[in-house]
Design an enzyme around this catalytic site. Structure first.
Site, PDB file in Angstrom:
ATOM      1  CG  ASN A   1      -6.116  -6.712  -5.411  1.00  0.00           C
ATOM      2  OD1 ASN A   1      -6.577  -6.444  -6.236  1.00  0.00           O
ATOM      3  ND2 ASN A   1      -4.770  -6.942  -5.140  1.00  0.00           N
TER       4      ASN A   1
ATOM      5  CB  ILE B   1       5.716   0.421  -4.162  1.00  0.00           C
ATOM      6  CG1 ILE B   1       5.864  -1.072  -4.435  1.00  0.00           C
ATOM      7  CG2 ILE B   1       6.185   1.333  -5.422  1.00  0.00           C
ATOM      8  CD1 ILE B   1       4.796  -1.581  -5.652  1.00  0.00           C
TER       9      ILE B   1
ATOM     10  CE  LYS C   1       0.665   2.952   2.846  1.00  0.00           C
ATOM     11  NZ  LYS C   1       1.078   1.631   2.019  1.00  0.00           N
TER      12      LYS C   1
HETATM   13  N1  CTP Z   1       0.980   0.451  -1.659  1.00  0.00           N
HETATM   14  C1  CTP Z   1       2.024  -0.028  -2.019  1.00  0.00           C
HETATM   15  N2  CTP Z   1       2.904  -1.162  -2.015  1.00  0.00           N
HETATM   16  C2  CTP Z   1       2.156  -1.814  -0.947  1.00  0.00           C
HETATM   17  C3  CTP Z   1       1.018  -1.725  -0.340  1.00  0.00           C
HETATM   18  C4  CTP Z   1       0.153  -0.553  -0.862  1.00  0.00           C
HETATM   19  O1  CTP Z   1       2.617   0.947  -3.019  1.00  0.00           O
HETATM   20  N3  CTP Z   1       2.993  -3.116  -0.721  1.00  0.00           N
HETATM   21  C5  CTP Z   1       0.271   1.617  -1.942  1.00  0.00           C
HETATM   22  C6  CTP Z   1      -0.924   1.467  -2.848  1.00  0.00           C
HETATM   23  O2  CTP Z   1      -0.668   1.602  -4.419  1.00  0.00           O
HETATM   24  C7  CTP Z   1      -1.788   2.509  -2.304  1.00  0.00           C
HETATM   25  C8  CTP Z   1      -1.392   2.919  -0.906  1.00  0.00           C
HETATM   26  O3  CTP Z   1      -0.092   2.001  -0.870  1.00  0.00           O
HETATM   27  O4  CTP Z   1      -1.448   3.746  -3.109  1.00  0.00           O
HETATM   28  C9  CTP Z   1      -2.381   2.284   0.048  1.00  0.00           C
HETATM   29  O5  CTP Z   1      -2.784   0.850  -0.237  1.00  0.00           O
HETATM   30  P1  CTP Z   1      -3.704   0.082   0.919  1.00  0.00           P
HETATM   31  O6  CTP Z   1      -3.832  -1.034   0.141  1.00  0.00           O
HETATM   32  O7  CTP Z   1      -5.033   1.093   0.966  1.00  0.00           O
HETATM   33  O8  CTP Z   1      -2.950  -0.015   2.116  1.00  0.00           O
HETATM   34  P2  CTP Z   1      -1.968  -0.612   2.731  1.00  0.00           P
HETATM   35  O9  CTP Z   1      -0.485  -0.145   2.783  1.00  0.00           O
HETATM   36  O10 CTP Z   1      -2.176  -2.056   2.150  1.00  0.00           O
HETATM   37  O11 CTP Z   1      -2.648  -0.610   4.181  1.00  0.00           O
HETATM   38  P3  CTP Z   1      -3.646  -1.592   4.932  1.00  0.00           P
HETATM   39  O12 CTP Z   1      -3.602  -3.047   4.412  1.00  0.00           O
HETATM   40  O13 CTP Z   1      -3.182  -1.336   6.433  1.00  0.00           O
HETATM   41  O14 CTP Z   1      -4.987  -0.715   4.762  1.00  0.00           O
END
Ligand code: CTP
Length: 398
Positions: free
Chosen positions: A208, A305, A341
């Site tokens: 990304n 995570i 979360k």
């Molecule tokens: N995060 C994480 N592990 C993942 C996905 C996300 O630790 N596998 C953490 C990111 O570091 C951030 C938060 O979760 O602090 C939200 O990340 P985001 O990408 O906005 O959310 P997603 O959980 O991916 O939700 P969505 O795709 O539904 O927006």
């Protein structure tokens, strides 16, 4: 110890400049790196060659050196350090600093820096006692500039009194107090940052646009307040922070394992843009084009995570901070994400392409906590890092 710390050392034009050579050695013995800047006056007292030889780094001395500008602009030079030290700080240099002059490299760096500045004044006793120097010192203190010395003693000019530059070891001690004794001293904070790469085959991956800039700024600011920071980073474009333990990873699985291994911690800041899915059909060999059609990829969900750490029974950090990168309904989505979360705070931002935030220098964030939503004005990612670090320090204290 100052291991991993970066000090920008500005050497002004005074006889005490000879002590700055010893100062460079003392910093280096303690594991710090020293980027030296020699003013024109400074070069009358010590040679560029001895400064570079001792620092083992390139010497910067002229604002209008186009080569240096292309290599590293003065703004960046002033910000890449953990601390700016001016030794010796002459009456002239102090006057320029107090009145906001920026007519050479040293004064420009001093105006452009977002780091703390420590000065070691050195001058004749009458010059130090002079009303204008005292007024300048007052002004600099108001501006947040930190002082070490001057000391009383015999001076090179034969007079006695205040004006002698602090000894190198006193300056080292002052630097250690500033860098290692901040409000987060003794606290361990884990920060995740950057994108993750999820391999498809040995040459291709899913990624990304995260540059790692915001995570780096947060880690820098936390370390600047004295925290011990473990910085778990995916393959980011942005240079790593200084003064942190760096754990480079590639995939979400590796990031999860690295965070797990880094715990316990007092706080966790999860700024990484972790890929939600990994490719379960990843090939050990490069996938070739075939006549039989397009390759089929199958996916599995990556570990979350932030959610995992937020819900730990044992070893849950006292404060867990997540990020919410949204492209629409930012507040609503981020508020729901915080609940889902189980983290304490969510830093929400709008990453729609038109905001220029993902991959850009600025950020526009809203901090969502138990206390509600607090929208911050648009500011640089560095400033967001500092504000967040200050809030974390206050939360852990209180
Ligand atoms: N995060 C994480 N592990 C993942 C996905 C996300 O630790 N596998 C953490 C990111 O570091 C951030 C938060 O979760 O602090 C939200 O990340 P985001 O990408 O906005 O959310 P997603 O959980 O991916 O939700 P969505 O795709 O539904 O927006």
């Amino acid at each position: 110890m100052l291991a991993g710390r970066k000090i920008l050392l500005i050497i002004g034009g005074g006889i005490a400049a000879y002590k700055s050579l010893d100062l460079i050695r003392r910093f280096k013995e303690r594991g710090a790196s020293v980027v030296p800047v020699l003013t024109k006056g400074g070069s009358e007292f010590v040679t560029p060659l001895s400064v570079t030889a001792l620092a083992g780094e390139k010497l910067y001395s002229d604002l209008f050196d186009l080569g240096d500008e292309a290599e590293m602009g003065h703004i960046q030079l002033s910000r890449a350090a953990d601390l700016v030290v001016v030794a010796p700080a002459t009456a002239d240099l102090m006057g320029k600093m107090a009145s906001g002059q920026a007519n050479d490299l040293a004064t420009t760096l001093l105006m452009a820096t977002d780091k703390r500045v420590l000065i070691a004044p050195a001058m004749n006793v009458r010059m130090w006692d002079h009303a204008s120097t005292q007024a300048n010192a007052e002004q600099l203190k108001k501006d947040g500039v930190l002082f070490v010395g001057p000391n009383d003693g015999n001076m090179a000019c034969g007079e006695f009194g205040p004006g002698r530059m602090a000894e190198p070891m006193e300056i080292v001690k002052a630097v250690e107090d500033i860098l290692l004794n901040g409000p987060l001293k003794g606290r361990h904070i884990v920060v995740t940052s950057g994108p993750t790469h999820e391999p498809i085959d040995p040459v291709r991956y899913i990624a990304n646009r995260s540059s790692g800039a915001q995570g780096t700024a947060i880690a820098n600011a936390l370390a600047g307040l004295g925290a011990t920071v473990t910085f778990v980073t995916g393959p980011a474009r942005h240079p790593w922070p200084s003064g942190c333990k760096i754990v480079p990873v590639e995939t979400a699985d590796e990031m999860m394992a690295a965070v797990d291994a880094a715990l316990p911690a007092d706080a966790g800041v999860f700024a990484a843009a972790v890929a939600d899915w990994k490719v379960t059909s990843a090939s050990d060999q490069k996938i070739k084009k075939t006549k039989d059609g397009l390759p089929e990829l199958s996916f599995a969900e990556n570990p979350d995570i932030l959610r995992t750490v937020s819900n730990l029974k044992k070893n849950r950090p006292e404060l867990v901070v997540g990020f919410a990168a949204e492209t629409n309904d930012v507040l609503e989505n981020a508020t729901a994400k915080r609940k889902r979360k189980g983290c304490d705070w969510i830093v929400a931002n709008d990453v729609s392409p038109e905001t220029g935030i993902m991959g850009g220098d600025d950020n526009d964030v809203t901090l969502i906590s138990d206390g509600g939503a607090d929208s911050w004005p648009r500011m640089s990612k560095e400033e967001v890092g500092h504000q967040l670090a200050d809030k974390i320090a206050a939360a852990l204290r209180g």
